[in-house]
Design an enzyme around this catalytic site. Structure first.
Site, PDB file in Angstrom:
ATOM      1  N   GLU A   1       0.809  -1.220   0.000  1.00 44.84           N
ATOM      2  CA  GLU A   1       0.000   0.000   0.000  1.00 44.84           C
ATOM      3  C   GLU A   1       0.837   1.263   0.000  1.00 44.84           C
ATOM      4  OE1 GLU A   1      -0.595  -2.723   1.641  1.00 44.84           O
ATOM      5  OE2 GLU A   1      -2.518  -3.311   0.797  1.00 44.84           O
TER       6      GLU A   1
ATOM      7  N   HIS B   1     -11.502  -6.534   8.219  1.00 39.51           N
ATOM      8  CA  HIS B   1     -12.227  -6.249   6.977  1.00 39.51           C
ATOM      9  C   HIS B   1     -13.507  -5.488   7.306  1.00 39.51           C
ATOM     10  CE1 HIS B   1      -9.633  -9.652   5.856  1.00 39.51           C
ATOM     11  NE2 HIS B   1      -9.690  -9.204   4.615  1.00 39.51           N
TER      12      HIS B   1
HETATM   13  C1  LIG Z   1      -1.721  -5.271   3.780  1.00 39.63           C
HETATM   14  C2  LIG Z   1      -2.718  -6.065   3.020  1.00 39.63           C
HETATM   15  N1  LIG Z   1      -3.101  -5.657   1.788  1.00 39.63           N
HETATM   16  C3  LIG Z   1      -4.010  -6.358   1.079  1.00 39.63           C
HETATM   17  C4  LIG Z   1      -4.576  -7.497   1.581  1.00 39.63           C
HETATM   18  C5  LIG Z   1      -5.631  -8.271   0.773  1.00 39.63           C
HETATM   19  N2  LIG Z   1      -5.089  -9.574   0.364  1.00 39.63           N
HETATM   20  C6  LIG Z   1      -5.291 -10.678   1.114  1.00 39.63           C
HETATM   21  S1  LIG Z   1      -4.462 -12.015   0.492  1.00 39.63           S
HETATM   22  C7  LIG Z   1      -3.852 -11.106  -0.801  1.00 39.63           C
HETATM   23  C8  LIG Z   1      -2.968 -11.781  -1.810  1.00 39.63           C
HETATM   24  C9  LIG Z   1      -1.804 -12.470  -1.167  1.00 39.63           C
HETATM   25  O1  LIG Z   1      -1.076 -13.154  -2.169  1.00 39.63           O
HETATM   26  P1  LIG Z   1       0.163 -14.035  -1.757  1.00 39.63           P
HETATM   27  O2  LIG Z   1       1.042 -13.258  -0.846  1.00 39.63           O
HETATM   28  O3  LIG Z   1       0.782 -14.565  -2.988  1.00 39.63           O
HETATM   29  O4  LIG Z   1      -0.455 -15.192  -0.864  1.00 39.63           O
HETATM   30  P2  LIG Z   1      -1.504 -16.301  -1.385  1.00 39.63           P
HETATM   31  O5  LIG Z   1      -2.870 -15.772  -1.019  1.00 39.63           O
HETATM   32  O6  LIG Z   1      -1.318 -16.436  -2.866  1.00 39.63           O
HETATM   33  O7  LIG Z   1      -1.167 -17.543  -0.648  1.00 39.63           O
HETATM   34  C10 LIG Z   1      -4.284  -9.782  -0.735  1.00 39.63           C
HETATM   35  C11 LIG Z   1      -3.951  -8.728  -1.722  1.00 39.63           C
HETATM   36  C12 LIG Z   1      -4.166  -7.887   2.880  1.00 39.63           C
HETATM   37  N3  LIG Z   1      -4.682  -8.992   3.465  1.00 39.63           N
HETATM   38  N4  LIG Z   1      -3.250  -7.169   3.560  1.00 39.63           N
END
Ligand SMILES: Cc1ncc(C[n+]2csc(CCOP(=O)(O)OP(=O)(O)O)c2C)c(N)n1
Ligand SMILES: Cc1ncc(C[n+]2csc(CCOP(=O)(O)OP(=O)(O)O)c2C)c(N)n1
Ligand SMILES: [Mg+2]
Ligand SMILES: [Mg+2]
Lengths: 327, 327, 327, 327
Positions: C60, C129
């Site tokens: 962010e 959330h």
């Molecule tokens: C600081 C923050 N920004 C955005 C999110 C929303 N979000 C939750 S999971 C995710 C994707 C995570 O991807 P990755 O790190 O590859 O883990 P995966 O879910 O693929 O295992 C996002 C953008 C969050 N939880 N925290």
């Protein structure tokens, strides 16, 4: 009783707590050999070693985040943020992590840590070395927010903060580090977190302040006494949780309330105090609840004429007191 | 490889049980019986392999939301997980305060995860710092998705660990997507393990569908950490076989063909094949464990469904550690 | 006039602004093919391409920081923070950078950008959330903070925000994304930033709210009308700068004020409104200024009984209105 | 090397003028005539070498607080700098709102720097994104200290630039200290240029006391960036020959011997020697330029001292872009 400065009282508290509990450690930028840019940790590394007085990398999120982990593990970190203006990179760790850990885990994990940060203006620091950031934290349950206004409280409150089982933000009025002197008894004592204090009794109006502004309010109250106006001054000391009892008791007595803070007026901490009074002491009020605070510009400018325009001082405060007394 | 037949079968069982529990969660969501599920399907081999390489219950763990199989290897039961899915009283992670899969399990040294990604890696580094300060021989393992390594907090956590030579292992579970974003939108290096060279620690990439390979590389990292040689960064490559969560629709950003292609490398099947090749697992044994798993999930579901919801008033506590009953 | 949902109005505003000005671009996590997790940007990438609808890395601070740089250069970034609960990593960029750029450079550099973030609870999102984060930003001169409560305003205010030469935080009530429907005229119109709106006239008491709570307040006001109590409802719409004129005018008329917001009570945005009324309409007040808000626990818990305990609803609001009317 | 004798002498002159201006600032502080100074002494060769490798006034620059020599290469005059030192009206960076050395110079495409370190690197990446979106052939150069590369925001800025192949050059001026902390406390790699391999861009380390070598490597990076091949990370190694700032006392953390040792590599002397060896500079020419520099600094000081302070009321504006007069 020895007289000492506010910053010396802070250092003494850290020294005694490091001595008392092997779990206590200090971490922050330049807290080691340099002893902190305000000298609040001078000498501690020689006494307790580099393992317990840790020069951190230049990243506030890690100072606080690593501190949280250590606290979860049972250590008692005292994190230093070099200037409160630089606390924002750690905001996610403080608001989303430290504050919510106990609640979100149903109490299974707690975060006994202190985050110290010098705050406030009037020291030629410009926009980024003058900020008064308390209002960013005084809306967050799970945190405790403390601001000492004198050496006695600084030592007693900081020792309480180190022993507190929760995350405590400890904002130190840097303009008062050497300016504010006072007597500090030898040896062990603490000042409880959560209690405001009537620092000067008066019947005509109540003034609520903390940190540097409290120091100025006492001076202004002295001036008004000479004019026959008796101002009651309340040192809030703990900003969160709010000690509404002490605040409302004072307003019930005087019928008039002025809240003084050096941050921007709108949305500042004083708004909560004013709102609490307006709701809790409505029938006792003989005048509108007034606020005296910094102007609504982004932050304190550097050049002296500009800084003086922004910064409160005893004269401006005395004027606001007179004004309200005359209502 | 120092894994006995019994241990290998136990690992297979854990993987199988996690898979069937996970699949049941999806079914419950389709039936409208639960509001949310986030899945570990496709990543279980990496999780179980890693968990068995540490001293479970002695070492510390800061997992992430897909680590159901890792959590089960650490002792989380299907019943406990389903309490979380349904927001039932007594759910061990948070007392049903947090969303499902926001893991915490004090009895297994698993610290509370929140939603903001990468925040917990700093806590893991802090725990490792505490371990080092106390001169203990525990280690910390923490996992995260590949996309989340774009967060500054992740970088700061690994940087701390590398500078202070902390006993910690960073496992990146690269499942090829961050919700809809492929790895190319998150980093300019082919593997998140490549980030290690810029931070001064060893980096390894391993096939995350191969439970035994993961076990090996993690075991190596664990002995490094335990003997004071410092942290390791491991990328376990797998593929997210499900949508990001029950709120996601992955058809907008990837083809069915692509997903089906990867189902060939389903870690459950891969592990089955390996153990069959080693003659540890027969068709009969597979069927036996299969029905045992289904029965276990059925029972967990029945028990969780019968469990009560929390009292509304439970939401009022514990904001501060002082309110924690058992503490 | 076509009726549409609030989220459709948001998308329509983005579409029209992307069409109108080649400098406008959208950036955030999963805003491309995925169209955002709430579908607010669906279809935009097909129409304007991946260069103007940018899937950002998962960080962010970079979404906002890069946006600031682009804005300085003359672009018009519309940044999306996936959930307002995840805005804290960008806090330093918003508070220290975006808000202070114009002032600190004597007006030589300005930051025309929008930061959109869905906020608010009642959607089963748990602690991370569901947050209502406005109070962290409504004390910072240099920022504008906008919260629409209906599709018409959502479109008109967002278009104004995109054209505004300053950084504008645009918080969207996600519970209302599809729940709140309303008529939106075809084609070009804007709604000015900085003006609150009396959305329902009444003589007995004034209620101040925004976003989802405003929607609930209208419903509650309807209920009370049936009981012969005429509630005036004011939709604040722009939280910062504060439209004190409209607020005080309403209180002067009714003599009673209730401020409703879903964040934690203490230190919340309502404190400023209450304080402003207490100071600016003292002699007009027939009753204490009341606040109805979320309880002072860290954040909204997940399990339904717990969430309902935390979350405000029309019934709780109606009760508070009755109570104040009866004062 | 494509540098003419004239250009080389101009570069030497810029270095010399920056040095004498910087030294005068220290003198003014000792005399109590200014409140604060932060110095670039020891790093000027790197700054001038880098500045001459870009199209000054066409390319964009996001410098950091030690970049006085770079700023002078971009056209900042000693008089303008001294206006900042004294907080005088018309100071070009901020109208005296910011502390000295918080550079901004719109006429030279230099964007406003604030105090929180690393924040500006994200802005630089955003400007580079804007340039790329508009298909222009400008490039961006941004500098920072080695310690500040520990900030997550720095990592996120470089990551963005690498992923999006942006026309930008990140110059790390490694002066061996971050206030009191040596590089080993900030990173576990020997050079901050090593961080490039983990981020997917070229990384180069260069002797920062060698103006011509720095010019060469930056020139290479500039042509890469301008031709669309993407970003480069360059570490220029030098030594901070002064205390961190006028508030610092470096004797607490480094020996006089260490500092004196490095004075042998004073970039001013190194550059003198090189140009003398090339017969571009004679003893006579050196003396001539020397007295010319002193005269220029004397004049600047006299003019700045005679300049007025801002009006207090200037502090009230411009909070929002609407208030900007010339905009
Ligand atoms: C600081 C923050 N920004 C955005 C999110 C929303 N979000 C939750 S999971 C995710 C994707 C995570 O991807 P990755 O790190 O590859 O883990 P995966 O879910 O693929 O295992 C996002 C953008 C969050 N939880 N925290
Ligand atoms: C976010 C933030 N934290 C702390 C500081 C205080 N501070 C100012 S300069 C500095 C050291 C910077 O060291 P380095 O990056 O090596 O640059 P140098 O001063 O050596 O050129 C620190 C800690 C700051 N300005 N910003
Ligand atoms: Mg992933
Ligand atoms: Mg340095």
């Amino acid at each position: 009783m020895p007289e000492m400065t506010l910053v010396d009282a802070v250092r003494l508290a850290l020294d005694e707590e490091l001595e008392r509990d092997p779990n206590v450690f200090v971490v922050g930028e330049d807290v080691g050999k340099r002893g902190g840019v305000f000298r609040a940790t001078v000498g501690l590394i020689d006494k307790y070693g580099a393992e317990r007085v840790i020069d951190s990398p230049l990243s506030e999120a890690s100072i606080v985040g690593v501190g949280i982990g250590a606290a979860i593990y049972g250590m008692r970190p005292v994190c230093e943020i070099q200037f409160s203006d630089f606390i924002y990179p750690a905001f996610n760790q403080i608001i989303n992590q430290a504050a919510k850990m106990c609640y979100r885990s149903g109490g299974e994990w707690t975060v006994p840590m202190v985050i110290r940060a010098p705050y406030g203006g009037g020291i030629g620091g410009g926009l980024y070395h003058s900020q008064s950031v308390e209002a960013f934290f005084t809306n967050t349950p799970g945190l405790k927010v403390v601001v000492p206004s004198n050496p006695y409280d600084a030592k007693g409150l900081l020792k309480s903060a180190v022993r507190d089982p929760n995350p405590v933000l400890f904002f130190e009025p840097k303009k008062g580090y050497r300016l504010i002197k006072g007597e500090v008894p030898e040896g062990e004592y603490t000042v409880p977190i959560g209690q405001a204090k009537v620092s000067r009794e008066g019947a005509d109006l109540s003034v609520f302040a903390y940190g540097m502004m409290h120091y100025y309010c006492l001076e202004a109250a002295g001036t008004l006494a000479g004019e026959g106006i008796n101002v009651e001054v309340v040192d809030l000391r703990t900003l969160y949780p709010v000690d509404r009892q002490t605040i409302l008791a004072s307003v019930r007595k005087t019928g008039k309330a002025l809240v003084v803070y050096e941050a921007n007026l709108t949305g500042g901490y004083g708004a909560e105090i004013a709102a609490s009074i307006a709701e809790g002491a409505f029938t006792d009020l003989d005048a509108p609840v007034r606020r005296l605070a910094g102007p609504d510009v982004p932050a304190m400018p550097y050049s002296h004429p500009l800084q003086d325009w922004f910064m409160l001082n005893p004269e401006k405060i005395a004027a606001a007191m007179r004004d309200l007394a005359a209502y | 490889m120092d894994l006995s037949k019994e241990t290998l079968l136990e690992m297979y069982w854990t993987l199988l049980l996690a898979r069937r529990t996970d699949e049941r969660a999806w079914a419950l969501h389709r039936q409208g019986k639960i509001a949310f599920h986030i899945s570990g399907i496709g990543q279980e081999a990496a999780q179980v392999g890693a968990a068995y390489a540490i001293k479970r219950g002695y070492d510390w763990v800061a997992p992430y939301y897909r680590d159901l199989a890792m959590m089960m290897a650490l002792g989380l039961t299907p019943y406990e997980f389903m309490l979380g899915l349904m927001g039932k009283k007594g759910e061990p992670s948070s007392g049903a305060r947090q969303m499902p899969s926001h893991f915490s399990l004090k009895r297994a040294n698993v610290v509370s995860l929140s939603s903001p990604v990468a925040s917990h890696n700093l806590h893991a580094a802090g725990i490792a710092l505490g371990i080092k300060m106390r001169g203990e021989d525990r280690i910390v393992i923490t996992s995260i998705g590949e996309g989340s390594t774009a967060q500054g907090e992740w970088y700061e956590a690994v940087n701390w660990a590398a500078i202070h030579c902390l006993p910690i292992i960073f496992i990146v579970q690269n499942n090829s997507y961050a919700i809809s974003e492929p790895i190319q939108k998150q980093m300019a290096v082919p593997s998140s393990a490549d980030k290690a060279c810029g931070l001064g620690l060893p980096g390894v990439t391993v096939d995350g569908t191969d439970m035994l390979k993961v076990y090996e590389v993690v075991q190596t990292a664990v002995s490094r950490a335990r003997s004071g040689e410092g942290p390791t960064l491991i990328e376990a490559r797998a593929y997210r076989l499900t949508p990001h969560s029950s709120d996601d629709d992955d058809r907008s950003y990837r083809s069915r063909e692509e997903v089906d292609e990867h189902k060939k490398d389903d870690p459950l099947l891969v592990t089955q094949r390996t153990l069959q090749a080693q003659k540890y697992l027969t068709k009969a044994k597979i069927d036996e464990l299969e029905s045992k798993a289904i029965a276990a999930v059925d029972q967990a579901l029945a028990d969780a469904a019968a469990a009560p919801y929390p009292e509304p008033a439970d939401a009022a506590f514990p904001v501060y550690a002082e309110e924690v009953q058992h503490a």
